[in-house]
Design an enzyme around this catalytic site. Structure first.
Site, PDB file in Angstrom:
ATOM      1  N   CYS A  26       0.932  -0.983  -0.081  1.00 37.59           N
ATOM      2  CA  CYS A  26      -0.102  -0.017  -0.187  1.00 37.59           C
ATOM      3  C   CYS A  26       0.967   1.124  -0.036  1.00 37.59           C
ATOM      4  O   CYS A  26       2.015   1.163  -0.535  1.00 37.59           O
ATOM      5  CB  CYS A  26      -0.977   0.143   1.071  1.00 37.59           C
ATOM      6  SG  CYS A  26       0.017  -0.024   2.922  1.00 37.59           S
ATOM      7  N   ALA A  27       0.535   2.183   0.520  1.00 39.38           N
ATOM      8  CA  ALA A  27       1.100   3.614   0.565  1.00 39.38           C
ATOM      9  C   ALA A  27       2.452   3.582   1.277  1.00 39.38           C
ATOM     10  O   ALA A  27       3.298   4.207   1.095  1.00 39.38           O
ATOM     11  CB  ALA A  27       0.286   4.671   0.904  1.00 39.38           C
TER      12      ALA A  27
END
Length: 457
Positions: A26-27
């Site tokens: 993810c980020a």
């Protein structure tokens, strides 16, 4: 930072590439599905350059690198695993693989999260527009009957009016049905022929006779549970109809039968039952909140971080959406206090620790918590040292007590920490800011007083 070197060292510490079932990111984090987590050397992983923490949650082993770093680590890491294209091993669905490692309750929470997280931006935008409209009315910035006020009112309420349509689309996708049929079901439940639930008030609700059964012509605007239940039934109907309908006429017959059968079920049975269930949940919450405001905030604010550890907090979006359109979201300010308190505890660790790696992790992780992202500070700092996590629980309880005692309400869901200020209006804004100070300061002081055993490394 040598990203290739980090990736090469990481694979054996995870038990080898065969022990990694699936990988994505993810980020801020690598998200891995591990076959046998007992083979993972967590302490060695946390000592790697760039690693800010590691933890197991929601069926995944997650390694925190931070924004801008995780994607650079993932590229050589994927090559080490033999993933040439995409973000998962050939023939392996990461989402489904993660579910296999979760208990039924965690799967249910993740399912609700998958449905509501994509909708959050629309609700956040509407909540901020409500806040702007409230400011304009409070400070008399223009004519309340003018075009600007009228249009802003339309913009701010639109997402809530069509909420069943948004939920219908997202839920159908999660349940493996046709998303647009889910949207159609949401449209049926908010059809103009039905009395708008928002404007019903004390008005007499019209009824229609259906083979001797009296059906209330009341819409489901702003509701959550009725459409969730209906679309779930729709997904079962569609899948079973598709099994028996010949492929040559599937496009014509399956959608027709799915919509007509689900439509009848929605208006006759599922919708009314779902409305009753939703009303029951909000009534219980209102009673708890109304009769023990400060106590409810004290308990929920203090224990919310424990719930985050289980991943079950993702399911709260459904409850928040249900109460949002009725009384306003009084739960979100409590969650926000618990989140920023984790940041306050992390800040205390930053100032007191002599460990260089802990110090370089603690400050950015604390700032992240102030913005509503708590995983880095919880798993990378506070839970690792235990007592700072308890200090954060104390701060969250104190902040939660204050915002519930003063009746702070949010106009949306999803945003916590400092960004949630945009979802408050009037005196709620000041009381929310005071609550933030209490939560952060309380956690900071509690962590310093409790202390913790400093690492030798």
């Amino acid at each position: 930072m040598d990203y290739k070197d980090i990736a090469q060292k990481l694979v054996p510490l995870l038990g080898g590439k065969d022990n990694v079932v699936s990988a994505t990111h993810c980020a801020t984090r690598l998200r891995l599905v591990i076959s046998d987590e007992s083979q993972v050397d967590q302490s060695a992983i946390e000592e790697l350059d760039g690693v800010k923490g590691a933890f197991s949650s929601s069926g995944q082993y997650q390694i925190i690198f931070g924004t801008g770093v995780v994607n650079k680590v993932f590229q050589p890491f994927a090559k080490e695993l033999g993933i040439e294209q995409g973000e998962q091993k050939e023939g392996v669905n990461h989402k489904e693989a993660a579910k296999q490692n979760m208990n039924p309750f965690a799967r249910f929470a993740r399912m609700l999260s998958n449905i509501f997280v994509p909708i959050i931006p629309a609700i956040v935008a509407s909540g901020m527009l409500m806040g702007l409209l409230g400011l304009m009315k409070a400070y008399e910035w223009g004519d309340p009957d003018g075009a600007i006020f009228t249009m802003l009112d339309m913009f701010s309420s639109a997402a809530f009016i069509i909420l069943p349509i948004l939920i219908g689309f997202s839920a159908a996708r999660e349940f493996g049905a046709t998303p647009y049929l889910g949207a159609v079901i949401g449209g049926i439940m908010t059809h103009p022929a039905l009395l708008n639930a928002w404007n019903a008030g004390s008005a007499e609700i019209p009824t229609m006779d259906f083979f001797g059964f009296s059906i209330e012509m009341l819409g489901y605007q702003g509701t959550v549970i009725p459409v969730l239940l209906t679309v779930y039934i729709m997904s079962l109907l569609e899948k079973n109809i598709r099994k028996v309908v010949p492929g040559v006429i599937d496009l014509l017959v399956t959608p027709f039968l799915t919509v007509i059968l689900t439509g009848f079920a929605a208006l006759l049975v599922i919708g009314p039952a779902g409305r009753l269930l939703g009303s029951g949940i909000t009534t219980v919450l209102d009673v708890v909140y109304g009769t023990a405001q400060g106590l409810a905030g004290l308990v929920f604010g203090g224990t919310y971080s424990l719930i985050v550890l289980t991943g079950v907090h993702h399911s709260f979006h459904a409850i928040e959406a249900e109460i949002l359109t009725k009384t306003g979201n009084y739960l979100l300010p409590i969650w926000a206090m618990a989140n920023v308190a984790q940041g306050g505890a992390g800040l205390a660790v930053f100032f007191k620790t002599k460990n260089k790696k802990t110090k370089e992790i603690a400050l950015p992780a604390a700032v992240s918590a102030f913005l509503g992202i708590t995983e880095p500070v919880i798993f990378g700092v506070n839970l690792k040292h235990r007592r700072p996590f308890i200090g954060a629980m104390i701060g969250g309880a104190l902040g939660g007590f204050y915002v519930t005692f003063t009746g702070v309400i949010a106009n949306g869901i999803g945003l916590t920490g400092l960004p949630m200020i945009a979802l408050t209006t009037g005196s709620d804004t000041l009381n929310y800011i005071i609550g933030l100070v209490i939560a952060i300061g309380g956690a900071f002081l509690a962590t310093l007083l409790l202390g913790w055993k400093e690492e030798k490394k």
